[in-house]
Every structure is written in structure tokens, then in C-alpha cells.
Design a protein around this motif. Structure first.
Motif, mmCIF file in Angstrom:
data_model
loop_
_atom_site.group_PDB
_atom_site.id
_atom_site.type_symbol
_atom_site.label_atom_id
_atom_site.label_comp_id
_atom_site.label_asym_id
_atom_site.label_seq_id
_atom_site.Cartn_x
_atom_site.Cartn_y
_atom_site.Cartn_z
ATOM 1 N N ILE A 57 2.964 26.577 35.778
ATOM 2 C CA ILE A 57 2.481 25.660 36.742
ATOM 3 C C ILE A 57 2.892 26.667 37.987
ATOM 4 N N MET A 99 -8.177 17.741 34.232
ATOM 5 C CA MET A 99 -7.715 18.781 33.296
ATOM 6 C C MET A 99 -7.474 18.231 31.788
ATOM 7 N N GLY A 146 -5.987 23.429 35.977
ATOM 8 C CA GLY A 146 -6.129 22.288 36.673
ATOM 9 C C GLY A 146 -5.376 22.512 38.304
ATOM 10 N N SER A 147 -6.160 22.270 39.415
ATOM 11 C CA SER A 147 -5.645 22.274 40.563
ATOM 12 C C SER A 147 -6.221 21.580 41.672
ATOM 13 N N SER A 191 -3.575 17.774 37.480
ATOM 14 C CA SER A 191 -2.841 18.514 36.587
ATOM 15 C C SER A 191 -1.577 17.775 36.179
#
Length: 330
Positions: free
Chosen positions: A11, A121, A145-146, A291
Motif C-alpha cells: 500500500i 478494486m 486501486g487508488s 482500496s
């Protein structure tokens, strides 16, 4: 039959950490008391971008770079890049294509962007896993995922302005003849609140016609009771577990949407999972939307809550709304 297993996850979040006091003072000055809202959602701190150099794409790259370094892989080892965001930095080219460039991806790599809003995500992971099961030429995929919500949140909207945090997660999955990995998934869609969260508020066509005025295209949010998804999510998860003959006691980590701690507890209770199985990181990270279930997974792994072979349950919900759940053997 081959399985699609999780190789590893990492992350990224900005260094700037902001507590509830900042937002309470912000809305107190507007005559709005948000203490009850923050308590109900389970917020304490969140990480926030405080410079002009970071955005959803840069966070995605950092998470992907951390993961590649950790696994000893390179961009050339990746056959598919899937990028999930509801706040992509660019509409075109695809942000996955930009990640491909930044990690020196191979020429055969498939690059796709997807958007299922906060469910993005999880939906991308599910869709990629099923694609890999049907296409043995895809050996390894990078799923990212962002989201960076803050620039698009009205300072007068407590839900979007005070609730979200900035972060990205990246996970690599791999086709493995000896693994179980991805087991099954289920979707449940109800469009009764499809117009309650709109971005850009006036639509992209108006954005192109009138230009960009600060604040003109913030998220248009009409508050509603977000707990309406709990019953449907619980029913679909029970169906998912039943048809795969998996008991609730076999689930070692529940990585749910971090939108609301109340929803996490309600869904957990409905399906027979104890609170210590449901991972909660929303008090530290805020709500990182797409996320958030995977940041919960990262916490479950790094804390030692799950080991290889344990079953992990995912559930999340996207604006509109759409429940997505899946079960995976880690």
C-alpha cells in the motif's frame, strides 16, 4: 485446475496525517456539528495529500513500485495491469498504460482501467481472476486501486470532505497449478439511489463546454441512509458461502468496505462473523474507497491475522449502489 492466488500486496499513503479536530473546527465555523457523523462512521485520523505533486496516479505508482520491489518482480513480469479508480488523474490514455510506462512493462501486457466506484478494486480483482482462469496465457496480473477524493469534495459537504482519506493498494495475483486462490464471487445491484452521488456534478459534457471553475464540478451528494445495503449484502454473502459450502467459522479475515464501522458490524453479525475477524482500519486511514478492502487485507497479513491457506471474505459497495462480495483462499 489452476487457481489464481495472491502473490503479495502493498500500500501507499501520504505522510500527512489529519485528525478529526481539523474537520470539527472546519464545520463548527459553518454552524454544522459533525461529531456524531464521525463517531457513527468510526473516524479518527486519515492520511491526506498536502502538496501539488501527488495524486491518484502517483499514489498508484508508489504502491505498485513498493510491491514489485518487495516481490523481486519487474514490470516485464506482468501480463495484465488493471487500474481501478473513481478519481483517475486522466481520462485518456488509460492510467494503467501510464503505470505500464512507469514500471517498464512488457509489450504484450494488457492494460485496462475500470471504475465501479468504491467497489472498483474488488470488482477489478474479481474480473481479472475470472479472465485469468479462462486465459492461461495471462500468468501474472497487477491490480491497483487508488482514489484522491479531496479536490472534488465540496468544503460544505461533511460526508465527502471529512470522511475520506488518500491511499492506494496494489496486489499481484498469479496463475498457480497447485493453488486454490480465488474461489467465487457474487454481485447484487439496486439502482434506487443511483442519482445520490454524481461526479462531475454537471457531467463531462458541461465540463468541456464551460471550462473549469474551482468548485463548479464538485461531487453532488444527496444524503441517504447508507445502511440500506446491509440486508442485501448479508443475503448475497450467505448465498456465496452456502453455494461453496464454506461455513462462517472458516473465514479468518473479513475485508469489508471501510465506509462505516456500523455497516461492518451489522453485516458481520448477520452472517455470523465475530468482530475480531472483521478487519477495521477506517479509524486510521479514513475511508479510502476503492482500496479500502485491500488495505484491510494488508493489515490482516502484516498483523499475522491470516496465514497461507486461510479463507478471506471481501465485501464492498459502490455508489448507486452495487454490492460486490468474493471469497479467496490466501
Amino acid at each position: 485446475m489452476a487457481g489464481i492466488r495472491i502473490v503479495d500486496i502493498d500500500i501507499y499513503h501520504p505522510t500527512n496525517k489529519v485528525g478529526n479536530d481539523f474537520y470539527i473546527e472546519h464545520f463548527d465555523a459553518r454552524g454544522v456539528d459533525i461529531r456524531g457523523l464521525l463517531k457513527a462512521l468510526g473516524r479518527d485520523t486519515r492520511y491526506k495529500i498536502d502538496n501539488d505533486d501527488e495524486n491518484s496516479l502517483s499514489m498508484a505508482f508508489e504502491a505498485a513500485s513498493n510491491l514489485l520491489e518487495k516481490t523481486g518482480l519487474t514490470g516485464a513480469d506482468i501480463d495484465l495491469i488493471a487500474y481501478a479508480s473513481q478519481t483517475p488523474e486522466y481520462i485518456f490514455p488509460t492510467n494503467s498504460l501510464m503505470i505500464h510506462r512507469l514500471i517498464n512493462g512488457a509489450s504484450h501486457t494488457i492494460c485496462i482501467d475500470s471504475n465501479a466506484n468504491c467497489a472498483g478494486m474488488t470488482a477489478a480483482f474479481e474480473q481479472v481472476s475470472r479472465q485469468m482462469l479462462g486465459n492461461p496465457r495471462i500468468r501474472r496480473a497487477l491490480i491497483i486501486g487508488s482514489d484522491y477524493i479531496a479536490p472534488h469534495a465540496s468544503p460544505d459537504d461533511p460526508v465527502y470532505f471529512a470522511n475520506f482519506g488518500d491511499a492506494a493498494a496494489a496486489v499481484i495475483v498469479e496463475r498457480d497449478e497447485q493453488a486454490v486462490g480465488f474461489i467465487d464471487s457474487i454481485y447484487q445491484t439496486d439502482t434506487c439511489v443511483y442519482g445520490n452521488s454524481l461526479f462531475p456534478a454537471q457531467g463531462l459534457a458541461k465540463l468541456g463546454q464551460t471550462g473549469v471553475d474551482a468548485g463548479a464540478f464538485h461531487v453532488k451528494f444527496i444524503p441517504f441512509d447508507d445502511s440500506i445495503c446491509v440486508g442485501a449484502a448479508s443475503d448475497s454473502i450467505r448465498t456465496l458461502l452456502s453455494r461453496n459450502e464454506i461455513g462462517a467459522d472458516a473465514i479468518k479475515a473479513a475485508c469489508f468496505s471501510q465506509l462505516s464501522i456500523g455497516n461492518i458490524r451489522a453485516v458481520s453479525e448477520n452472517i455470523g462473523i465475530s468482530e475480531d475477524i472483521a478487519v477495521y482500519i477506517g479509524d486510521e486511514f479514513g475511508y479510502t474507497s476503492t482500496s479500502s478492502p485491500f488495505i484491510a487485507l494488508h493489515r490482516a497479513i502484516t498483523s499475522g491475522q491470516i496465514q497461507r491457506g486461510d479463507k478471506v471474505l471481501f465485501w464492498t459497495v459502490g455508489a448507486g449502489w452495487q454490492n460486490v462480495a468474493m471469497v479467496v483462499e490466501y
